[in-house]
Motif scaffolding. Structure first.
Motif, PDB file in Angstrom:
ATOM      1  N   MET A   1       0.829  -1.211   0.000  1.00  0.00           N
ATOM      2  CA  MET A   1       0.000   0.000   0.000  1.00  0.00           C
ATOM      3  C   MET A   1       0.860   1.256   0.000  1.00  0.00           C
ATOM      4  N   VAL A   2       1.919   1.242   0.815  1.00  0.00           N
ATOM      5  CA  VAL A   2       2.794   2.416   0.923  1.00  0.00           C
ATOM      6  C   VAL A   2       3.475   2.704  -0.410  1.00  0.00           C
ATOM      7  N   VAL A   3       4.063   1.671  -1.004  1.00  0.00           N
ATOM      8  CA  VAL A   3       4.767   1.836  -2.272  1.00  0.00           C
ATOM      9  C   VAL A   3       3.785   2.097  -3.404  1.00  0.00           C
ATOM     10  N   GLY A   4       2.672   1.363  -3.375  1.00  0.00           N
ATOM     11  CA  GLY A   4       1.734   1.436  -4.483  1.00  0.00           C
ATOM     12  C   GLY A   4       0.947   2.726  -4.560  1.00  0.00           C
ATOM     13  N   ALA A   5       0.630   3.321  -3.404  1.00  0.00           N
ATOM     14  CA  ALA A   5      -0.232   4.506  -3.412  1.00  0.00           C
ATOM     15  C   ALA A   5       0.322   5.627  -4.283  1.00  0.00           C
ATOM     16  N   PRO A   6       1.539   6.144  -4.018  1.00  0.00           N
ATOM     17  CA  PRO A   6       2.043   7.224  -4.876  1.00  0.00           C
ATOM     18  C   PRO A   6       2.399   6.752  -6.279  1.00  0.00           C
ATOM     19  N   LEU A   7       2.947   5.519  -6.392  1.00  0.00           N
ATOM     20  CA  LEU A   7       3.368   5.025  -7.699  1.00  0.00           C
ATOM     21  C   LEU A   7       2.180   4.834  -8.628  1.00  0.00           C
ATOM     22  N   VAL A   8       1.182   4.112  -8.159  1.00  0.00           N
ATOM     23  CA  VAL A   8       0.012   3.830  -8.999  1.00  0.00           C
ATOM     24  C   VAL A   8      -0.793   5.099  -9.242  1.00  0.00           C
ATOM     25  N   ALA A   9      -0.896   5.952  -8.231  1.00  0.00           N
ATOM     26  CA  ALA A   9      -1.626   7.209  -8.414  1.00  0.00           C
ATOM     27  C   ALA A   9      -0.968   8.078  -9.479  1.00  0.00           C
ATOM     28  N   ALA A  10       0.360   8.101  -9.492  1.00  0.00           N
ATOM     29  CA  ALA A  10       1.077   8.885 -10.503  1.00  0.00           C
ATOM     30  C   ALA A  10       0.843   8.315 -11.902  1.00  0.00           C
ATOM     31  N   LEU A  11       0.855   6.979 -12.014  1.00  0.00           N
ATOM     32  CA  LEU A  11       0.636   6.339 -13.303  1.00  0.00           C
ATOM     33  C   LEU A  11      -0.796   6.525 -13.790  1.00  0.00           C
ATOM     34  N   ALA A  12      -1.740   6.533 -12.838  1.00  0.00           N
ATOM     35  CA  ALA A  12      -3.158   6.560 -13.210  1.00  0.00           C
ATOM     36  C   ALA A  12      -3.767   7.953 -13.194  1.00  0.00           C
ATOM     37  N   ARG A  13      -2.965   8.982 -12.973  1.00  0.00           N
ATOM     38  CA  ARG A  13      -3.527  10.325 -12.766  1.00  0.00           C
ATOM     39  C   ARG A  13      -4.253  10.853 -14.005  1.00  0.00           C
ATOM     40  N   ASN A  14      -3.912  10.356 -15.190  1.00  0.00           N
ATOM     41  CA  ASN A  14      -4.600  10.808 -16.401  1.00  0.00           C
ATOM     42  C   ASN A  14      -5.519   9.741 -16.995  1.00  0.00           C
ATOM     43  N   TRP A  15      -5.695   8.632 -16.269  1.00  0.00           N
ATOM     44  CA  TRP A  15      -6.621   7.601 -16.723  1.00  0.00           C
ATOM     45  C   TRP A  15      -8.054   7.980 -16.347  1.00  0.00           C
ATOM     46  N   PRO A  16      -9.037   7.500 -17.109  1.00  0.00           N
ATOM     47  CA  PRO A  16     -10.430   7.698 -16.699  1.00  0.00           C
ATOM     48  C   PRO A  16     -10.670   7.085 -15.325  1.00  0.00           C
ATOM     49  N   GLY A  17     -11.307   7.847 -14.431  1.00  0.00           N
ATOM     50  CA  GLY A  17     -11.475   7.399 -13.055  1.00  0.00           C
ATOM     51  C   GLY A  17     -12.185   6.070 -12.925  1.00  0.00           C
ATOM     52  N   ARG A  18     -13.286   5.886 -13.644  1.00  0.00           N
ATOM     53  CA  ARG A  18     -14.060   4.654 -13.506  1.00  0.00           C
ATOM     54  C   ARG A  18     -13.262   3.441 -13.974  1.00  0.00           C
ATOM     55  N   SER A  19     -12.569   3.555 -15.095  1.00  0.00           N
ATOM     56  CA  SER A  19     -11.770   2.438 -15.594  1.00  0.00           C
ATOM     57  C   SER A  19     -10.649   2.078 -14.621  1.00  0.00           C
ATOM     58  N   SER A  20     -10.030   3.090 -14.032  1.00  0.00           N
ATOM     59  CA  SER A  20      -8.970   2.833 -13.058  1.00  0.00           C
ATOM     60  C   SER A  20      -9.507   2.071 -11.861  1.00  0.00           C
ATOM     61  N   LEU A  21     -10.612   2.548 -11.317  1.00  0.00           N
ATOM     62  CA  LEU A  21     -11.191   1.910 -10.136  1.00  0.00           C
ATOM     63  C   LEU A  21     -11.590   0.468 -10.436  1.00  0.00           C
ATOM     64  N   LEU A  22     -12.185   0.245 -11.602  1.00  0.00           N
ATOM     65  CA  LEU A  22     -12.612  -1.101 -11.979  1.00  0.00           C
ATOM     66  C   LEU A  22     -11.411  -2.034 -12.136  1.00  0.00           C
ATOM     67  N   GLY A  23     -10.373  -1.568 -12.796  1.00  0.00           N
ATOM     68  CA  GLY A  23      -9.187  -2.393 -12.991  1.00  0.00           C
ATOM     69  C   GLY A  23      -8.551  -2.793 -11.674  1.00  0.00           C
ATOM     70  N   PHE A  24      -8.482  -1.875 -10.736  1.00  0.00           N
ATOM     71  CA  PHE A  24      -7.893  -2.173  -9.441  1.00  0.00           C
ATOM     72  C   PHE A  24      -8.694  -3.251  -8.703  1.00  0.00           C
ATOM     73  N   VAL A  25     -10.020  -3.174  -8.786  1.00  0.00           N
ATOM     74  CA  VAL A  25     -10.869  -4.151  -8.098  1.00  0.00           C
ATOM     75  C   VAL A  25     -10.673  -5.545  -8.690  1.00  0.00           C
ATOM     76  N   LEU A  26     -10.578  -5.653  -9.999  1.00  0.00           N
ATOM     77  CA  LEU A  26     -10.432  -6.960 -10.641  1.00  0.00           C
ATOM     78  C   LEU A  26      -9.072  -7.584 -10.328  1.00  0.00           C
ATOM     79  N   VAL A  27      -8.012  -6.787 -10.300  1.00  0.00           N
ATOM     80  CA  VAL A  27      -6.692  -7.306  -9.929  1.00  0.00           C
ATOM     81  C   VAL A  27      -6.709  -7.775  -8.473  1.00  0.00           C
ATOM     82  N   PHE A  28      -7.361  -7.018  -7.630  1.00  0.00           N
ATOM     83  CA  PHE A  28      -7.479  -7.372  -6.217  1.00  0.00           C
ATOM     84  C   PHE A  28      -8.164  -8.723  -6.052  1.00  0.00           C
TER      85      PHE A  28
END
Length: 391
Positions: free
Chosen positions: A51-78
């Protein structure tokens, strides 16, 4: 509060159930995979480190992605990570799945926190965060004890399968209920990533992140090793582990709900009152652990105080990082989970010298450090409130 907030809270419930459920499953996992309880406890730290490593890293990568698609992708990987975890017979693989699940959780929570803040007026971030975190507290009330009971009856692997399945309706809710960019303007028009990262130069932001991490370390340090305290120190039967988890969760729900009504305008009051009480509560729990009634009562109280103070500090992170609209959620998530990573490690180190009560003493020490660190800067909260009122 807008309906999308409650849909996000549903996902947080599923993820919170996974994050906290190990507190009731550690003895079974340790026995099944032939490791010590202390080693099994590192699964909690693995999740938090991800969570610590992923929060800033993934947020930086996903900052220009569509919000809904990002949220959905994260749930499916989880969900997929939990399927692998349920199937493996290797502790190393299980450890790896916890890191992957944590990365997905971190990405989701970082985007969800920013989304939640964008769905409400500026002065109601605390209320929005309270709704979002209610998913976590409901997980500790219902999901975690239910998972513990399910694990006791059918084995810990069934609990992992249950979390994986629970993600599916949550994913459907995101598709149907969350707009592509809920409550936010196009992120391309926002500050540059370098500008958002530069917000970390703010001493006020670093201070509240540090305080949030310390308080959360105390919470996770004791919560992770609550099961052996119930069965060994108090001498209670294993089903009482679920009761203790329910009480902690009920207290946390009360704490985060009350704090949500105060953290926007009176954060200093929550910390000034709740902090010292939290400091007293952990050592008291260690001293009275042999008395079942006292133990269960204090678990309820400490749950309320931990989440009231902790959620208030995390809300302050969102306020202090207002100049980083797409990364503020990542900073809050990182602060939350630095504590979740460090706390169980510190607590596990005390088991050999102080026994099952060691984590409670360690938690008291961590809260003491937080209060001592905050004391010279007690005007920060008051100044923050004045600034927000003027805005």
């Amino acid at each position: 509060m807008p309906l999308p907030l409650y849909l996000l809270a549903l996902v947080v419930f599923a993820m919170g159930t996974s994050e906290f459920m190990l507190a009731g499953l550690l003895p079974d996992i340790a026995s099944d995979l032939d490791v010590s309880v202390g080693t099994a406890g590192t699964l909690t730290s693995a999740f938090a480190i991800g969570m610590v490593v992923g929060a800033p890293l993934v947020a930086a990568l996903a900052r220009n992605w569509p919000g809904r698609s990002s949220l959905l992708g994260f749930v499916l990987v989880f969900s997929a990570a939990h399927v692998v975890g349920a199937l493996t017979t290797s502790f190393a693989v299980l450890f790896a799945t916890r890191v992957v699940a944590a990365l997905a959780n971190a990405g989701f929570l970082a985007v969800a926190l920013t989304t939640a803040a964008g769905l409400v007026p500026p002065g109601r971030k605390g209320r929005a965060l309270a709704v979002l975190l209610s998913g976590t507290t409901v997980a500790t009330v219902a999901g975690v004890p239910g998972g513990s009971l399910l694990g006791t009856m059918l084995g810990w692997r069934v609990t992992f399968w249950a979390v994986a399945v629970l993600c599916l309706p949550a994913a459907l809710g995101i598709v149907m209920g969350i707009p592509t960019r809920p409550g936010q303007s196009d992120r391309a028009d926002g500050p540059a990533l370098r500008s958002e990262i530069a917000q970390l130069k703010s001493s006020r932001l670093i201070l509240v992140m540090l305080l949030g991490a310390l308080v959360n370390a105390a919470t996770f340090g004791s919560f992770t090793f609550l099961a052996p305290l119930v069965t060994d120190s108090a001498g209670m039967a294993r089903p009482w582990i679920s009761v203790a988890l329910v009480l902690f969760g009920a207290g946390s729900f009360v704490g985060v709900t009350l704090a949500g009504r105060l953290s926007d305008q009176r954060p200093g009051l929550v910390i000034a009152v709740g902090g010292p009480l939290l400091l007293i509560g952990w050592p008291t729990l260690a001293v009275l652990a042999e008395t079942p009634t006292a133990l269960l009562t204090l678990v309820l109280v400490q749950g309320a105080l931990s989440f009231a103070v902790g959620s208030t500090l995390i809300t302050r992170v969102l306020y202090e990082a207002a100049g980083a609209p797409t990364m503020a959620g990542a900073y809050a998530t990182a602060a939350l989970n630095v504590g979740a990573a460090v706390g169980p490690l510190i607590a596990a180190a005390t088991l050999g010298t102080a026994g099952n009560r060691g984590p409670m003493w360690a938690s008291g020490f961590l809260v003491l450090v937080a209060l001592l660190a905050a004391l010279p800067f007690r005007n920060v909260m008051a100044a923050a409130r004045s600034r927000e009122v003027l805005q």
